[in-house]
Design a protein around this motif. Sequence first.
Motif, mmCIF file in Angstrom:
data_model
loop_
_atom_site.group_PDB
_atom_site.id
_atom_site.type_symbol
_atom_site.label_atom_id
_atom_site.label_comp_id
_atom_site.label_asym_id
_atom_site.label_seq_id
_atom_site.Cartn_x
_atom_site.Cartn_y
_atom_site.Cartn_z
ATOM 1 N N LEU A 19 0.808 -1.215 0.000
ATOM 2 C CA LEU A 19 0.000 0.000 0.000
ATOM 3 C C LEU A 19 0.838 1.261 0.000
ATOM 4 C CD1 LEU A 19 -2.698 -1.080 2.597
ATOM 5 C CD2 LEU A 19 -2.869 -1.093 0.098
ATOM 6 N N LYS A 29 5.994 3.684 6.106
ATOM 7 C CA LYS A 29 4.953 3.530 7.120
ATOM 8 C C LYS A 29 4.094 4.781 7.275
ATOM 9 C CE LYS A 29 6.311 3.078 11.379
ATOM 10 N NZ LYS A 29 6.767 2.569 12.680
ATOM 11 N N LEU A 32 0.659 4.923 5.613
ATOM 12 C CA LEU A 32 -0.239 3.907 6.169
ATOM 13 C C LEU A 32 -0.881 4.389 7.467
ATOM 14 C CD1 LEU A 32 1.933 0.738 5.592
ATOM 15 C CD2 LEU A 32 0.092 1.643 4.159
ATOM 16 N N LEU A 35 -4.038 6.463 6.836
ATOM 17 C CA LEU A 35 -5.233 5.922 6.191
ATOM 18 C C LEU A 35 -6.435 6.111 7.108
ATOM 19 C CD1 LEU A 35 -3.948 2.509 4.786
ATOM 20 C CD2 LEU A 35 -4.650 4.497 3.449
#
Length: 65
Positions: A19, A29, A32, A35
Motif C-alpha cells: 500500500l 509507514k 499507512l 489511512l
Amino acid sequence: MRWREGAERPSGHLETDYLAFGDTAEAAKRPLLHLTLQEVKDHLEKLIAGSPKGLLNGRGERGVE
C-alpha cells in the motif's frame, strides 16, 4: 482474518498488495498511519470481492465469521 465457529484460531486471511513505498521503513509507514478507517474498509471490501465466491465465509454471506 476469518474465524470459524468454535475455532481457537483464525482459519484464513486476505492480504493486500503493498500500500505504500519509501526509501526507509519510516517513509513507507507514514502514509499507512494516515489511512482513514473508510480507506482501510475499502481495501478490505476489494479483497473480499476478489476472493473465491466474493466471500470470506464461503456460505453465501459476505463478511467474516
